[in-house]
Design a protein around this motif. Structure first.
Motif, PDB file in Angstrom:
ATOM      1  N   MET A 206      93.064  39.149 -23.548  1.00 48.32           N
ATOM      2  CA  MET A 206      92.420  39.870 -22.490  1.00 48.32           C
ATOM      3  C   MET A 206      90.913  39.632 -22.504  1.00 48.32           C
ATOM      4  N   ARG A 207      90.327  39.620 -23.691  1.00 46.04           N
ATOM      5  CA  ARG A 207      88.884  39.330 -23.766  1.00 46.04           C
ATOM      6  C   ARG A 207      88.610  37.936 -23.235  1.00 46.04           C
ATOM      7  N   ARG A 208      89.526  37.037 -23.499  1.00 46.01           N
ATOM      8  CA  ARG A 208      89.355  35.666 -23.010  1.00 46.01           C
ATOM      9  C   ARG A 208      89.425  35.628 -21.486  1.00 46.01           C
ATOM     10  N   ALA A 209      90.321  36.403 -20.901  1.00 49.48           N
ATOM     11  CA  ALA A 209      90.431  36.462 -19.441  1.00 49.48           C
ATOM     12  C   ALA A 209      89.126  36.960 -18.833  1.00 49.48           C
ATOM     13  N   LEU A 210      88.505  37.969 -19.456  1.00 46.00           N
ATOM     14  CA  LEU A 210      87.235  38.491 -18.953  1.00 46.00           C
ATOM     15  C   LEU A 210      86.110  37.475 -19.119  1.00 46.00           C
ATOM     16  N   ALA A 211      86.150  36.721 -20.207  1.00 44.50           N
ATOM     17  CA  ALA A 211      85.112  35.733 -20.459  1.00 44.50           C
ATOM     18  C   ALA A 211      85.235  34.520 -19.539  1.00 44.50           C
ATOM     19  N   GLU A 212      86.453  34.150 -19.191  1.00 42.16           N
ATOM     20  CA  GLU A 212      86.665  32.936 -18.401  1.00 42.16           C
ATOM     21  C   GLU A 212      86.644  33.165 -16.894  1.00 42.16           C
ATOM     22  N   ASP A 213      86.855  34.384 -16.443  1.00 48.63           N
ATOM     23  CA  ASP A 213      86.858  34.652 -15.007  1.00 48.63           C
ATOM     24  C   ASP A 213      85.419  34.620 -14.486  1.00 48.63           C
ATOM     25  N   PRO A 214      85.142  33.858 -13.430  1.00 45.60           N
ATOM     26  CA  PRO A 214      83.763  33.748 -12.932  1.00 45.60           C
ATOM     27  C   PRO A 214      83.202  35.063 -12.376  1.00 45.60           C
ATOM     28  N   ARG A 215      84.059  36.007 -12.030  1.00 48.40           N
ATOM     29  CA  ARG A 215      83.568  37.299 -11.533  1.00 48.40           C
ATOM     30  C   ARG A 215      82.991  38.155 -12.642  1.00 48.40           C
ATOM     31  N   THR A 216      83.453  37.950 -13.861  1.00 47.28           N
ATOM     32  CA  THR A 216      82.999  38.784 -14.967  1.00 47.28           C
ATOM     33  C   THR A 216      82.204  37.986 -15.990  1.00 47.28           C
TER      34      THR A 216
ATOM     35  N   HIS B 271      98.327  50.832 -22.235  1.00 44.45           N
ATOM     36  CA  HIS B 271      96.970  51.228 -21.881  1.00 44.45           C
ATOM     37  C   HIS B 271      95.972  50.229 -22.475  1.00 44.45           C
ATOM     38  N   ALA B 272      94.966  49.868 -21.687  1.00 40.76           N
ATOM     39  CA  ALA B 272      93.877  49.005 -22.152  1.00 40.76           C
ATOM     40  C   ALA B 272      92.583  49.793 -22.043  1.00 40.76           C
ATOM     41  N   TYR B 273      91.839  49.841 -23.136  1.00 47.58           N
ATOM     42  CA  TYR B 273      90.585  50.578 -23.182  1.00 47.58           C
ATOM     43  C   TYR B 273      89.442  49.572 -23.272  1.00 47.58           C
TER      44      TYR B 273
ATOM     45  N   GLU C  22      89.191  45.208 -12.266  1.00 48.64           N
ATOM     46  CA  GLU C  22      89.943  44.426 -11.288  1.00 48.64           C
ATOM     47  C   GLU C  22      90.570  43.188 -11.922  1.00 48.64           C
ATOM     48  N   VAL C  23      89.792  42.485 -12.728  1.00 52.50           N
ATOM     49  CA  VAL C  23      90.294  41.258 -13.365  1.00 52.50           C
ATOM     50  C   VAL C  23      91.468  41.584 -14.288  1.00 52.50           C
ATOM     51  N   LEU C  24      91.336  42.630 -15.097  1.00 52.20           N
ATOM     52  CA  LEU C  24      92.437  42.994 -15.990  1.00 52.20           C
ATOM     53  C   LEU C  24      93.652  43.463 -15.207  1.00 52.20           C
ATOM     54  N   GLY C  25      93.420  44.202 -14.133  1.00 49.97           N
ATOM     55  CA  GLY C  25      94.527  44.666 -13.300  1.00 49.97           C
ATOM     56  C   GLY C  25      95.304  43.526 -12.676  1.00 49.97           C
ATOM     57  N   GLU C  26      94.599  42.472 -12.274  1.00 45.66           N
ATOM     58  CA  GLU C  26      95.259  41.289 -11.714  1.00 45.66           C
ATOM     59  C   GLU C  26      96.001  40.518 -12.795  1.00 45.66           C
TER      60      GLU C  26
ATOM     61  N   LEU D 282      99.395  47.266 -17.026  1.00 38.29           N
ATOM     62  CA  LEU D 282      98.500  48.026 -17.897  1.00 38.29           C
ATOM     63  C   LEU D 282      97.714  49.065 -17.108  1.00 38.29           C
ATOM     64  N   ARG D 283      97.512  50.191 -17.723  1.00 36.10           N
ATOM     65  CA  ARG D 283      96.608  51.192 -17.165  1.00 36.10           C
ATOM     66  C   ARG D 283      95.262  50.986 -17.849  1.00 36.10           C
TER      67      ARG D 283
END
Length: 72
Positions: free
Chosen positions: A1-11, A24-26, A42-46, A51-52
């Motif tokens: 998940m951290r990788r998804a946030l790091a690689e997405d150009p929006r985040t 649940h993701a905190y 939004e990125v994690l939700g997609e 996950l909540r």
């Protein structure tokens, strides 16, 4: 998940901690704007729609400096 946030150009956020407990993701850490905070969820939700997301990320806006500091 951290990788998804790091690689997405929006985040592109590397300093965000993600703790997953069951369904649940905190999220924790700091970002520069409220828009960045919203995009993290939004990125994690997609990426993981089941996950909540609990977004506990703090917004620390960096503004223009005020008056010049006088050093003596």
């Amino acid at each position: 998940m951290r990788r998804a946030l790091a690689e997405d150009p929006r985040t592109a956020e590397l300093g965000i901690q993600v703790d997953v407990r069951g369904s649940h993701a905190y999220l924790s850490g700091t970002v520069a704007s409220a828009a960045c905070k919203q995009q993290l969820a939004e990125v994690l939700g997609e990426r993981e729609p089941g996950l909540r997301v609990h977004n506990d990320v703090r917004v620390v806006e960096a503004g223009e400096p005020g008056e010049a500091e006088v050093l003596r």
